[in-house]
Design an enzyme around this catalytic site. Structure first.
Site, PDB file in Angstrom:
ATOM      1  N   ARG A  53       0.846  -1.192   0.000  1.00  0.00           N
ATOM      2  CA  ARG A  53       0.000   0.000   0.000  1.00  0.00           C
ATOM      3  C   ARG A  53       0.885   1.246   0.000  1.00  0.00           C
ATOM      4  O   ARG A  53       1.087   1.902   1.019  1.00  0.00           O
ATOM      5  CB  ARG A  53      -0.967  -0.037   1.178  1.00  0.00           C
ATOM      6  CG  ARG A  53      -2.067  -1.062   0.926  1.00  0.00           C
ATOM      7  CD  ARG A  53      -3.293  -0.866   1.767  1.00  0.00           C
ATOM      8  NE  ARG A  53      -4.425  -1.569   1.170  1.00  0.00           N
ATOM      9  CZ  ARG A  53      -5.611  -1.691   1.751  1.00  0.00           C
ATOM     10  NH1 ARG A  53      -5.839  -1.152   2.931  1.00  0.00           N
ATOM     11  NH2 ARG A  53      -6.587  -2.338   1.145  1.00  0.00           N
ATOM     12  N   GLN A  85      -1.226   2.243  -5.918  1.00  0.00           N
ATOM     13  CA  GLN A  85      -2.662   2.390  -5.664  1.00  0.00           C
ATOM     14  C   GLN A  85      -3.517   1.889  -6.821  1.00  0.00           C
ATOM     15  O   GLN A  85      -4.548   1.253  -6.616  1.00  0.00           O
ATOM     16  CB  GLN A  85      -3.000   3.857  -5.361  1.00  0.00           C
ATOM     17  CG  GLN A  85      -2.589   4.297  -3.971  1.00  0.00           C
ATOM     18  CD  GLN A  85      -2.950   5.739  -3.690  1.00  0.00           C
ATOM     19  OE1 GLN A  85      -3.269   6.497  -4.611  1.00  0.00           O
ATOM     20  NE2 GLN A  85      -2.901   6.138  -2.435  1.00  0.00           N
ATOM     21  N   ASP A 107      -4.026  -1.988  -6.789  1.00  0.00           N
ATOM     22  CA  ASP A 107      -4.509  -2.582  -5.544  1.00  0.00           C
ATOM     23  C   ASP A 107      -5.894  -3.212  -5.709  1.00  0.00           C
ATOM     24  O   ASP A 107      -6.914  -2.531  -5.628  1.00  0.00           O
ATOM     25  CB  ASP A 107      -4.531  -1.494  -4.465  1.00  0.00           C
ATOM     26  CG  ASP A 107      -4.847  -2.032  -3.078  1.00  0.00           C
ATOM     27  OD1 ASP A 107      -5.185  -3.230  -2.970  1.00  0.00           O
ATOM     28  OD2 ASP A 107      -4.750  -1.264  -2.108  1.00  0.00           O
ATOM     29  N   SER A 110      -8.415  -2.924  -2.627  1.00  0.00           N
ATOM     30  CA  SER A 110      -9.129  -1.654  -2.513  1.00  0.00           C
ATOM     31  C   SER A 110     -10.249  -1.542  -3.543  1.00  0.00           C
ATOM     32  O   SER A 110     -11.367  -1.142  -3.219  1.00  0.00           O
ATOM     33  CB  SER A 110      -8.158  -0.473  -2.673  1.00  0.00           C
ATOM     34  OG  SER A 110      -7.284  -0.399  -1.570  1.00  0.00           O
ATOM     35  N   TYR A 152      -2.975  -0.985   7.355  1.00  0.00           N
ATOM     36  CA  TYR A 152      -3.929  -1.999   7.804  1.00  0.00           C
ATOM     37  C   TYR A 152      -4.132  -1.902   9.318  1.00  0.00           C
ATOM     38  O   TYR A 152      -3.249  -1.478  10.061  1.00  0.00           O
ATOM     39  CB  TYR A 152      -3.421  -3.409   7.456  1.00  0.00           C
ATOM     40  CG  TYR A 152      -3.391  -3.710   5.993  1.00  0.00           C
ATOM     41  CD1 TYR A 152      -4.556  -4.066   5.315  1.00  0.00           C
ATOM     42  CD2 TYR A 152      -2.209  -3.634   5.267  1.00  0.00           C
ATOM     43  CE1 TYR A 152      -4.536  -4.355   3.955  1.00  0.00           C
ATOM     44  CE2 TYR A 152      -2.187  -3.911   3.908  1.00  0.00           C
ATOM     45  CZ  TYR A 152      -3.351  -4.278   3.268  1.00  0.00           C
ATOM     46  OH  TYR A 152      -3.326  -4.551   1.926  1.00  0.00           O
TER      47      TYR A 152
END
Length: 373
Positions: free
Chosen positions: A121, A126, A129, A132, A229
């Site tokens: 992350r 991004q 991911d 997400s 996280y």
């Protein structure tokens, strides 16, 4: 560079790892795309749409033959990849902690497993991911499913026959899924509150117009681990949070739980005693039900009724929005490979920061430090 896309074979999986959009983008890089017949059917993508985008469409054996890279949503069994080139890459979700046998099988088969769940992350990753992108739509779907199960309206309605009160929605866990759940519930007109173990999320909750519910009496507790996280809390914090949540839950109509800790069973957030305090007809949606569940007694793909409260949750929530989740997942995969595509070599060359993070197997061995540790 031959890239193969197989039809997903896991039970209930309706997503697909490539769309006509990403087929065209890979073709522009000089790659050949091969897609198994019927791979996109459950996501409303026809074989003809893939052909028009420039992909070869055929049976699994022909698609995999001589493949350099295989793309998947859930990693296929290693036995299904016979015919791929030695050392072929497989980019997919592997559930590395929960399905170690599959990882070992990939090592034994000489395949290079690239686990998309292990994507770090960091800012430049991004767009790659998958957790997400899929969680975003899962949070949205959780609210819609809850609204459908709930026997009352969400927004306040003023009518000639009287006023209908707004539903009270409480979101537990304010990651990507939780934030989208808050936003969706607000759009539907509910009164929304939320909590998380990470104090940094308080501003995010307020920015969406929801009420933050946090433990203030316990000092020096911070629930954010590496990579953003959540981590497990101390016993002192857990006790204080349980007391606060218990009093709050009793006043709620809808509760949505989203808490997950990578590599661990989902933390228990709601007990049977807390469920008993909720009013008849309330709904709890457990987004973590497939990882053991945040809610005592929740079962995947079943409606469990306890103390008059309906507890629901899907074993694969993103699969309930297959067209959109496939589009996002396939873009994540393209963004990942494209970021490392070497034009001269005609293939992607991974760097250490991301490559070492996602690589599970290489050269017949398990090489990922998180798995070896």
């Amino acid at each position: 560079m031959r890239i193969a896309v197989l039809k997903e074979r896991a039970a209930g999986e309706s997503r697909v790892a490539a769309t006509p959009e990403t087929v065209k983008k890979f073709a522009a890089l000089g790659a050949t795309l091969a897609v198994e017949e019927g791979a996109g059917a459950a996501a409303s993508i026809t074989d003809e749409a893939y052909r028009k985008a420039g992909a070869e469409v055929g049976p699994a054996s022909a698609v995999v033959k001589d493949a350099d890279i295989v793309l998947g949503v859930q990693a296929p069994d290693a036995a299904a990849l016979q015919g791929a080139k030695p050392g072929a890459w497989v980019a997919a979700t592997f559930d590395p902690f929960g399905n170690k046998d599959r990882v070992e099988a990939y090592a034994k088969a000489g395949l290079e497993a690239l686990s998309m769940e292990f994507m770090p992350r960091i800012t430049r990753a991004q767009s790659m991911d998958v957790l997400s992108s899929q969680s975003n739509l899962a949070g949205y779907k959780a609210v819609l499913a809850s609204a459908d199960t709930y026997g009352r309206a969400f927004p306040m309605m003023m009518t000639a026959a009287g006023t209908v009160s707004a539903a009270k929605v409480f979101v537990m866990g304010v990651g990507v899924a939780g934030l989208q759940a808050i936003a969706t519930a607000k759009r539907l007109g509910a009164q929304v509150s939320a909590t998380d173990v990470r104090s940094a999320t308080k501003e995010q909750i307020m920015s969406l117009g929801a009420k933050p519910v946090f433990v203030e009496s316990v000092e020096g507790i911070e629930g954010e681990g590496s990579g953003g996280y959540a981590t497990e809390m101390s016993e002192e914090y857990q006790k204080a949070q349980a007391e606060l949540v218990s009093s709050h839950i009793a006043k709620q109509d809808i509760v949505i739980t989203t808490a997950l800790i990578p590599g661990r069973a989902a933390p228990r957030l709601i007990s049977d005693a807390q469920i008993a305090t909720m009013r008849e007809g309330s709904v709890i949606f457990d987004l973590a039900v497939a990882q053991g569940g945040n809610v005592e007694g929740s079962k995947p793909d079943e409606t469990v009724v306890k103390h008059g409260v309906k507890i629901i949750g899907f074993s694969n929530t993103p699969a309930h929005l297959a067209a959109d989740t496939s589009a996002l997942f396939s873009r994540n995969l393209y963004n990942f490979l494209n970021a490392f595509w070497d034009k001269e070599a005609g293939k992607p060359l991974l760097d250490e920061e991301i490559g070492d993070a996602v690589r599970l197997t290489q050269g017949g061995e398990i090489v990922n430090e998180r798995l070896k540790g």
